[in-house]
Design a protein around this motif. Structure first.
Motif, mmCIF file in Angstrom:
data_model
loop_
_atom_site.group_PDB
_atom_site.id
_atom_site.type_symbol
_atom_site.label_atom_id
_atom_site.label_comp_id
_atom_site.label_asym_id
_atom_site.label_seq_id
_atom_site.Cartn_x
_atom_site.Cartn_y
_atom_site.Cartn_z
ATOM 1 N N UNK A 206 0.799 -1.233 0.000
ATOM 2 C CA UNK A 206 0.000 0.000 0.000
ATOM 3 C C UNK A 206 0.828 1.276 0.000
ATOM 4 N N UNK A 207 2.060 1.221 0.518
ATOM 5 C CA UNK A 207 2.874 2.428 0.661
ATOM 6 C C UNK A 207 3.940 2.555 -0.420
ATOM 7 N N UNK A 208 3.801 1.835 -1.539
ATOM 8 C CA UNK A 208 4.779 1.895 -2.621
ATOM 9 C C UNK A 208 4.161 2.520 -3.861
ATOM 10 N N UNK A 209 4.904 3.460 -4.449
ATOM 11 C CA UNK A 209 4.486 4.182 -5.656
ATOM 12 C C UNK A 209 5.605 4.078 -6.685
ATOM 13 N N UNK A 210 5.267 4.266 -7.960
ATOM 14 C CA UNK A 210 6.255 4.158 -9.025
ATOM 15 C C UNK A 210 6.376 5.484 -9.762
ATOM 16 N N UNK A 211 7.626 5.956 -9.893
ATOM 17 C CA UNK A 211 7.899 7.148 -10.683
ATOM 18 C C UNK A 211 7.940 6.758 -12.155
ATOM 19 N N UNK A 212 7.301 7.552 -13.007
ATOM 20 C CA UNK A 212 7.084 7.163 -14.400
ATOM 21 C C UNK A 212 8.332 7.218 -15.267
ATOM 22 N N UNK A 213 9.211 8.192 -15.030
ATOM 23 C CA UNK A 213 10.353 8.393 -15.901
ATOM 24 C C UNK A 213 11.235 7.158 -16.012
ATOM 25 N N UNK A 214 11.805 6.949 -17.177
ATOM 26 C CA UNK A 214 12.667 5.829 -17.531
ATOM 27 C C UNK A 214 11.910 4.549 -17.842
ATOM 28 N N UNK A 215 10.607 4.500 -17.540
ATOM 29 C CA UNK A 215 9.866 3.283 -17.873
ATOM 30 C C UNK A 215 9.796 3.135 -19.393
#
Length: 309
Positions: A206-215
């Motif tokens: 629940x406390x993990x998010x993903x940064x979009x850049x480099x995907x």
């Protein structure tokens, strides 16, 4: 609004990556943020950016950075502090935690930067600072306790072996469920492509998010179909990257399949900044409804637009 999670203005060229040219100063970053950058045909700007020192400038460097303890921390954070104070409407501070300058020193400095300069995030760079995050838990706990107490987000550099593989951070993430962890670069950097790890971790924790850049562009379409809408956050890693290309990575989601998924503009705006805004207590804003509305907003902010031909 558009909020960039990962920018590195500096008055000293990165001592690790040694980029060409002059230092990428705060003034250069502001000019790049103003663009205009185009989202679905509408001129936009990056309204706010989290800033921090380049990682190569946060370690001992013979002949340049030779201080110890808190003096070393304040030296490498000095330019970020200066830029946040000079441009509080555009820049948000991110503290780089290097446990090798003392775990208690770092924890106390996090608290100071949050309380005195309103910093909103802490970065971990285990590869640059040379520790295994799943084993060096005692090095991380003092800083994470402060982040938990103060409600500060933690951004984690990912994509490099041996110490920045995303799943290596699972023990500390699970030990501090009250801290929001952002997996920077979506598991992609110089050392590998681990995109499925941040995706699965953001699905499971629940406390993990993903940064979009480099995907990868095709993967972000797959992941956006499954991830809860609040889990994708915009970040560009500027420099060396240029923010427009990572805006386009998310804009593609509004295209028709198979390249996109017919995403609505309100959800795109969540990805570009409103998700982050909510996490740091800012009021989210609606995307502009027309080119004219977007242009009027930029002019009100002092952005000079080229006259239409």
């Amino acid at each position: 609004m558009i909020i960039d999670l990962s920018c590195y203005p500096t008055d000293l060229v990165d001592l690790a990556w040694r980029h060409d040219g002059e230092p990428f100063t705060g003034e250069r970053l502001l000019k790049m943020m103003d663009g205009p950058l185009y989202v679905n045909g509408k001129p936009r700007r990056v309204d706010k950016a989290f800033i921090q020192p380049p990682q190569g400038n946060t370690i001992y460097t013979h002949g340049i950075h030779e201080k110890e303890g808190k003096a070393a921390i304040r030296e490498y954070m000095g330019y970020t502090e200066k830029m946040v104070c000079e441009h509080p409407d555009r820049f948000i501070g991110c503290f780089v935690y290097n446990p090798r300058y003392g775990t208690q020193n770092g924890a106390e400095e996090i608290e100071r930067y949050v309380k005195e300069f309103d910093f909103k995030m802490v970065q971990l760079q285990a590869n640059m600072h040379a520790y295994r995050p799943d084993r060096a838990l005692d090095w991380l706990r003092p800083a994470m306790r402060v982040c938990a107490d103060l409600g500060i987000m933690v951004k984690v550099h990912t994509g490099d072996g041996p110490y920045s593989i995303p799943t290596e951070f699972i023990p500390i993430i699970r030990e501090f469920p009250e801290v929001n962890f952002i997996l920077a670069h979506f598991g992609v950097q110089t050392g590998g492509v681990y995109t499925f790890e941040p995706f699965q971790m953001a699905m499971d924790e629940p406390n993990v998010y993903a940064e979009s850049g480099w995907c990868l562009q095709s993967r972000i379409v797959e992941f956006a179909k499954e991830l809860p809408k609040h889990k994708i956050l915009f970040g560009t890693d500027t420099p060396p990257n240029e923010p427009g290309m990572w805006i386009n990575l998310l804009e593609v989601l509004c295209h028709e399949p198979p390249q996109g998924l017919n995403l609505d503009e309100d959800t795109l705006e969540d990805y570009l900044g409103n998700n982050t805004a909510r996490m740091i207590g800012l009021e989210p804003t609606a995307p502009p409804k027309s080119v004219a509305e977007a242009e009027a907003y930029l002019r009100d902010k002092g952005v000079v637009l080229e006259p239409a031909e």
